[in-house]
Design an enzyme around this catalytic site. Structure first.
Site, PDB file in Angstrom:
ATOM      1  CG  MET A  75      32.246  48.338  12.119  1.00 32.27           C
ATOM      2  SD  MET A  75      31.909  47.340  13.151  1.00 32.27           S
ATOM      3  CE  MET A  75      33.010  47.238  13.899  1.00 32.27           C
ATOM      4  CB  CYS A  76      31.818  47.496   5.102  1.00 33.10           C
ATOM      5  SG  CYS A  76      30.801  48.131   3.131  1.00 33.10           S
ATOM      6  CG  HIS A  77      25.935  45.152   6.430  1.00 34.18           C
ATOM      7  ND1 HIS A  77      25.980  46.545   6.838  1.00 34.18           N
ATOM      8  CD2 HIS A  77      24.893  44.581   7.312  1.00 34.18           C
ATOM      9  CE1 HIS A  77      25.220  46.855   8.049  1.00 34.18           C
ATOM     10  NE2 HIS A  77      25.122  45.309   8.124  1.00 34.18           N
ATOM     11  CG  MET A 116      31.986  52.309   3.101  1.00 29.92           C
ATOM     12  SD  MET A 116      32.360  53.844   2.881  1.00 29.92           S
ATOM     13  CE  MET A 116      34.043  53.072   3.819  1.00 29.92           C
ATOM     14  CG  ASP A 131      51.411  47.968  -7.843  1.00 34.85           C
ATOM     15  OD1 ASP A 131      52.726  47.865  -7.495  1.00 34.85           O
ATOM     16  OD2 ASP A 131      51.029  46.819  -8.630  1.00 34.85           O
TER      17      ASP A 131
END
Length: 161
Positions: A75-77, A116, A131
């Site tokens: 739901m992030c723009h 976000m 990693d």
């Protein structure tokens, strides 16, 4: 407590409509960390990993993650990011244990915030360190990851106490 904004009248997920929100300068600062053993710490600071400069690669991954946040958070723009800055600081915890502190600042001029993007960037930066170093230390610990501050928008500024 306010009502949830990401659900429609049927209780189904929706992307919030930001059409009428004011365009303002917005900034978010997020932090994360990763704990490593002494061998990993020494190899990072001496640029002694075959995969390359761990912090340089992690920094690029963090920038890329900020720009791709809308692709992985439903739901992030998608927003135009005007700047991403990632900084690192080492802390010695105890003998044979070191913590890399990651701080990410993301900026935009828009009608929704960049919290976000900053959090995603901080997470991806820490994950990239993991990693690149896992061949030496699978026991690394990531986190906590959190929002330190944000400015701009109708809900006002936030600063962690």
């Amino acid at each position: 407590m306010g009502e949830f904004t990401h659900f429609n009248e049927q209780g189904r997920a929706k992307m919030v409509d930001i059409t009428d929100k004011q365009v303002t300068d917005r900034k978010a600062l997020a932090c994360s960390s990763i704990k490593v053993n002494e061998e990993t710490y020494q190899k990072i600071i001496q640029h002694d990993f075959a995969k390359g400069d761990v912090l340089a690669v992690a920094q690029v991954a963090g920038v890329m993650a900020a720009k791709q946040t809308a692709n992985i958070i439903p739901m992030c723009h998608p927003i135009p990011i005007s700047g991403v800055n990632i900084s690192f600081e080492w802390d010695t915890l105890e003998e044979n244990e070191y913590e890399l502190h990651i701080q990410v600042e993301v900026k935009t001029k828009g009608s929704t915030g960049v919290e976000m993007e900053a959090l995603t960037s901080a997470s991806a930066t820490a994950l990239t360190v993991y990693d690149m170093c896992k061949s030496v230390d699978k026991g690394m610990v990531i986190g906590p990851t959190y929002l330190m501050e944000k400015t701009g928008g109708k809900n006002g500024d936030f600063k962690r106490g």
